[in-house]
Design an enzyme around this catalytic site. Sequence first.
Site, PDB file in Angstrom:
ATOM      1  N   LYS A 120      -0.148   4.433  -0.401  1.00 57.26           N
ATOM      2  CA  LYS A 120      -0.500   5.589   0.302  1.00 57.26           C
ATOM      3  C   LYS A 120      -0.346   6.714  -0.499  1.00 57.26           C
ATOM      4  O   LYS A 120       0.063   6.645  -1.828  1.00 57.26           O
ATOM      5  CB  LYS A 120       0.138   5.704   1.748  1.00 57.26           C
ATOM      6  CG  LYS A 120      -0.023   4.447   2.632  1.00 57.26           C
ATOM      7  CD  LYS A 120       0.148   4.743   3.979  1.00 57.26           C
ATOM      8  CE  LYS A 120       0.301   2.963   4.776  1.00 57.26           C
ATOM      9  NZ  LYS A 120       0.354   3.294   6.026  1.00 57.26           N
TER      10      LYS A 120
ATOM     11  N   HIS B 119      -9.166   0.747   5.265  1.00 58.70           N
ATOM     12  CA  HIS B 119      -7.728   1.021   5.814  1.00 58.70           C
ATOM     13  C   HIS B 119      -7.864   1.871   7.089  1.00 58.70           C
ATOM     14  O   HIS B 119      -8.613   3.045   7.146  1.00 58.70           O
ATOM     15  CB  HIS B 119      -6.756   1.508   5.031  1.00 58.70           C
ATOM     16  CG  HIS B 119      -5.539   1.812   5.297  1.00 58.70           C
ATOM     17  ND1 HIS B 119      -5.128   2.504   6.107  1.00 58.70           N
ATOM     18  CD2 HIS B 119      -4.342   0.899   5.010  1.00 58.70           C
ATOM     19  CE1 HIS B 119      -3.961   2.373   6.641  1.00 58.70           C
ATOM     20  NE2 HIS B 119      -3.259   0.992   5.881  1.00 58.70           N
TER      21      HIS B 119
ATOM     22  N   GLU C  18      -6.275   4.297   8.154  1.00 62.91           N
ATOM     23  CA  GLU C  18      -6.383   5.885   7.802  1.00 62.91           C
ATOM     24  C   GLU C  18      -7.607   6.481   7.382  1.00 62.91           C
ATOM     25  O   GLU C  18      -7.884   7.444   7.477  1.00 62.91           O
ATOM     26  CB  GLU C  18      -4.839   5.951   6.903  1.00 62.91           C
ATOM     27  CG  GLU C  18      -3.721   5.710   7.687  1.00 62.91           C
ATOM     28  CD  GLU C  18      -2.677   5.256   6.910  1.00 62.91           C
ATOM     29  OE1 GLU C  18      -2.708   5.267   5.690  1.00 62.91           O
ATOM     30  OE2 GLU C  18      -1.675   4.870   7.541  1.00 62.91           O
TER      31      GLU C  18
ATOM     32  N   GLU D 255      -5.308  -5.265  10.681  1.00 62.97           N
ATOM     33  CA  GLU D 255      -3.976  -4.438  10.715  1.00 62.97           C
ATOM     34  C   GLU D 255      -4.210  -3.594  12.297  1.00 62.97           C
ATOM     35  O   GLU D 255      -4.929  -2.820  12.348  1.00 62.97           O
ATOM     36  CB  GLU D 255      -4.094  -3.306   9.749  1.00 62.97           C
ATOM     37  CG  GLU D 255      -3.688  -3.932   8.395  1.00 62.97           C
ATOM     38  CD  GLU D 255      -3.181  -3.005   7.417  1.00 62.97           C
ATOM     39  OE1 GLU D 255      -2.215  -3.110   6.877  1.00 62.97           O
ATOM     40  OE2 GLU D 255      -3.718  -1.983   7.308  1.00 62.97           O
TER      41      GLU D 255
ATOM     42  N   GLY E  89       2.790   1.955  10.565  1.00 58.62           N
ATOM     43  CA  GLY E  89       3.514   3.181  10.627  1.00 58.62           C
ATOM     44  C   GLY E  89       4.260   3.542  11.969  1.00 58.62           C
ATOM     45  O   GLY E  89       5.074   4.532  11.824  1.00 58.62           O
TER      46      GLY E  89
ATOM     47  N   ASN F 250       0.908  -1.282   0.123  1.00 57.63           N
ATOM     48  CA  ASN F 250       0.021   0.020   0.083  1.00 57.63           C
ATOM     49  C   ASN F 250       0.865   1.336  -0.090  1.00 57.63           C
ATOM     50  O   ASN F 250       1.542   1.640   1.137  1.00 57.63           O
ATOM     51  CB  ASN F 250      -0.727   0.072   1.284  1.00 57.63           C
ATOM     52  CG  ASN F 250      -1.642   1.216   1.433  1.00 57.63           C
ATOM     53  OD1 ASN F 250      -1.882   1.948   0.418  1.00 57.63           O
ATOM     54  ND2 ASN F 250      -2.244   1.422   2.352  1.00 57.63           N
TER      55      ASN F 250
ATOM     56  N   SER G 246       3.531  -2.610  10.411  1.00 54.85           N
ATOM     57  CA  SER G 246       5.304  -2.573  10.231  1.00 54.85           C
ATOM     58  C   SER G 246       5.993  -4.010   9.954  1.00 54.85           C
ATOM     59  O   SER G 246       7.096  -4.417  10.725  1.00 54.85           O
ATOM     60  CB  SER G 246       5.483  -2.303  11.890  1.00 54.85           C
ATOM     61  OG  SER G 246       5.340  -0.815  12.020  1.00 54.85           O
TER      62      SER G 246
HETATM   63  C1  PEP Z   1      -0.486  -0.135   6.330  1.00 53.86           C
HETATM   64  O1  PEP Z   1      -0.672   1.071   6.150  1.00 53.86           O
HETATM   65  O2  PEP Z   1      -1.455  -0.733   5.775  1.00 53.86           O
HETATM   66  C2  PEP Z   1       0.793  -0.799   6.782  1.00 53.86           C
HETATM   67  C3  PEP Z   1       0.747  -1.821   7.269  1.00 53.86           C
HETATM   68  O3  PEP Z   1       1.771   0.232   7.183  1.00 53.86           O
HETATM   69  P1  PEP Z   1       3.293  -0.115   7.557  1.00 53.86           P
HETATM   70  O4  PEP Z   1       3.549  -1.317   7.015  1.00 53.86           O
HETATM   71  O5  PEP Z   1       4.050   1.134   7.148  1.00 53.86           O
HETATM   72  O6  PEP Z   1       2.969  -0.309   9.131  1.00 53.86           O
END
Ligand code: PEP
Length: 249
Positions: A11, A94, A96, A166, A172, A9, A212
């Site tokens: 973003k 998601h 966000e 998630e 992040g 992703n 992460s």
């Molecule tokens: C995400 O935003 O779906 C995500 C998993 O981000 P990150 O891997 O940077 O934590």
Amino acid sequence: MRSKIVAGNWKMNKNLEETEILLNELAAKLPDTQAEVMVAPTFVNLTGAVRALESSVIEVIAQNMHFAESGAYTGEISADMLLNIDIDTVILGHSERRAYFGETDEILAKKVATALNKDMRVMFCFGEELNDRKSENHFKVVESQLKNALFSLDGSAWKNIILAYEPVWAIGTGETASPEQAQEMHAFIRKTITEAYDANIADNVSILYGGSVKPANAQDIFGKPDVDGGLIGGASLVADDFVAIISAF
Ligand code: PEP
């Protein structure tokens, strides 16, 4: 049989030139893998990405879409617009989108229904916040997110659903759920789906972990029996890291 999937992703990152460079690098370095590999660039670069990956097995997917067919929704993108450029998988829910753009379970249920009616595949994201985990409400929160957005669907719709668990506290932040925490939640998700539908649907849905994931932890996380891959944010923006994560299968 559920598929193994690694999805990136991107973003709101990478302009046109950077997108082309990263896609070319990924296509050139992609290892032999049984996993489906997907990338989700920004909307403006989707058409170019589809073209650039025409002869690659890497699939281009969208980060979001609107639930309406068409009309006065300034700034929004419809399912038909995605299908028209050969994109048939969309990330929905998601954290966000939920946190910054007010996407509720109710809105997400509508988006999921629209995508599935169009025969698209939905990568549905969900997960608890830090407070929920600290107060030991994480299972309850996850169960209600699934129930509110997905459990009114017919069983037959589930062949087009991919789940991405998630935990918000791990996105992040550099903080990752331990492989054991991921496995525990993924097993709970399968149990919840078995209760709402049946074991066949629960066994056949791919459940990705996101939060992460890095080359250093991917193998341990993907090694857990109920983890079918990952949704990767930051590390998907660096070709060598994303390729190393794919290789972790
Ligand atoms: C995400 O935003 O779906 C995500 C998993 O981000 P990150 O891997 O940077 O934590």
